[in-house]
Design an enzyme around this catalytic site. Structure first.
Site, PDB file in Angstrom:
ATOM      1  N   HIS A  16       0.849  -1.202   0.000  1.00 32.87           N
ATOM      2  CA  HIS A  16       0.000   0.000   0.000  1.00 32.87           C
ATOM      3  C   HIS A  16       0.885   1.252   0.000  1.00 32.87           C
ATOM      4  O   HIS A  16       0.625   2.208  -0.731  1.00 32.87           O
ATOM      5  CB  HIS A  16      -0.906   0.031   1.245  1.00 32.87           C
ATOM      6  CG  HIS A  16      -1.953  -1.040   1.268  1.00 32.87           C
ATOM      7  ND1 HIS A  16      -2.155  -1.863   2.355  1.00 32.87           N
ATOM      8  CD2 HIS A  16      -2.878  -1.414   0.349  1.00 32.87           C
ATOM      9  CE1 HIS A  16      -3.149  -2.694   2.087  1.00 32.87           C
ATOM     10  NE2 HIS A  16      -3.605  -2.453   0.888  1.00 32.87           N
ATOM     11  N   ARG A  89      -1.716  -6.215  -8.598  1.00 28.31           N
ATOM     12  CA  ARG A  89      -0.475  -6.941  -8.350  1.00 28.31           C
ATOM     13  C   ARG A  89      -0.242  -8.005  -9.414  1.00 28.31           C
ATOM     14  O   ARG A  89       0.857  -8.186  -9.903  1.00 28.31           O
ATOM     15  CB  ARG A  89      -0.531  -7.631  -6.970  1.00 28.31           C
ATOM     16  CG  ARG A  89      -0.518  -6.668  -5.826  1.00 28.31           C
ATOM     17  CD  ARG A  89      -1.044  -7.318  -4.574  1.00 28.31           C
ATOM     18  NE  ARG A  89      -2.430  -7.718  -4.737  1.00 28.31           N
ATOM     19  CZ  ARG A  89      -3.214  -8.120  -3.763  1.00 28.31           C
ATOM     20  NH1 ARG A  89      -2.741  -8.238  -2.545  1.00 28.31           N
ATOM     21  NH2 ARG A  89      -4.470  -8.441  -3.990  1.00 28.31           N
TER      22      ARG A  89
END
Ligand code: PNS
Length: 187
Positions: A16, A89
């Site tokens: 993050h 991702r």
């Protein structure tokens, strides 16, 4: 351009943080928006997640932390944001993210979703795995900022103490004193 980076952040991870760092270079203003009442029961309270994110991002002048409930696009409009930042991702993230982005566009055509990829060393990192590894006593120090690792350890200590206390009191209730076995020594 003002953007929001919405999510559960339960807990916030280095992945993050990597995305916040990248987003802060692209957008004039980036609001990290913590979802207040998700369907699933979170490990950390909204207040805790907010505090952790505030500490993690204090070096970024154009990044702030907020919380929201209800529809994310309504919140974005309310605070004058015109973009939503989301991280991808792996290809497995894409289907869900695409569906969400298209639905958000349907709900609010004025808001664009932008996807960014974190550094590849974070491509397998997720809050769910961090929670699981933390709960099972594994090392999470390279996965989350030091403050988050500390908070996770404190959470686990409280959980273990609670389980231990409950275990002792149920044994006390169910085992008569004269038959009680001596407790094992802790090593
Ligand atoms: O970190 P997460 O759990 O992947 O984040 C998901 C989040 C918070 C971005 C998403 O669940 C969301 O936007 N929730 C708010 C409710 C909403 O707007 N739902 C409609 C999505 S199309």
């Amino acid at each position: 351009m003002k953007a929001i980076y919405p999510g559960s952040f339960d807990p916030p991870t280095n992945g993050h943080l990597d995305l916040i760092q990248r987003g802060s270079k692209i957008f004039d203003e980036l609001v990290v928006a913590v979802l207040g009442n998700p369907e699933k029961q979170p490990l950390f309270s909204v207040a805790d997640r907010r505090k952790m994110l505030e500490a993690m991002t204090e070096e970024f002048d154009n990044v702030s932390i907020d919380t929201f409930d209800g529809l994310m696009v309504d919140y974005a409009v309310r605070i004058g944001a015109t973009a939503v930042l989301r991280g991808i991702r792996a290809i497995s993230d894409y289907e869900y993210e695409l569906q969400m982005a298209m639905m958000n566009r349907k709900l609010q055509p004025g808001i664009e979703t932008m996807f960014m990829m974190p550094a590849d060393k974070y491509s397998y990192l997720s809050s769910r795995l961090v929670r699981e590894i933390g709960q099972l006593g594994g090392t999470i120090d390279c996965l989350v900022p030091p403050l988050v690792a500390q908070k996770l350890r404190e959470k686990m200590d409280v959980a273990h103490k609670f389980a231990h206390d409950n275990d002792s009191s149920s044994q006390e209730r169910s085992t008569p004193a004269h038959t009680a076995k001596p407790r094992k020594r802790k090593s």
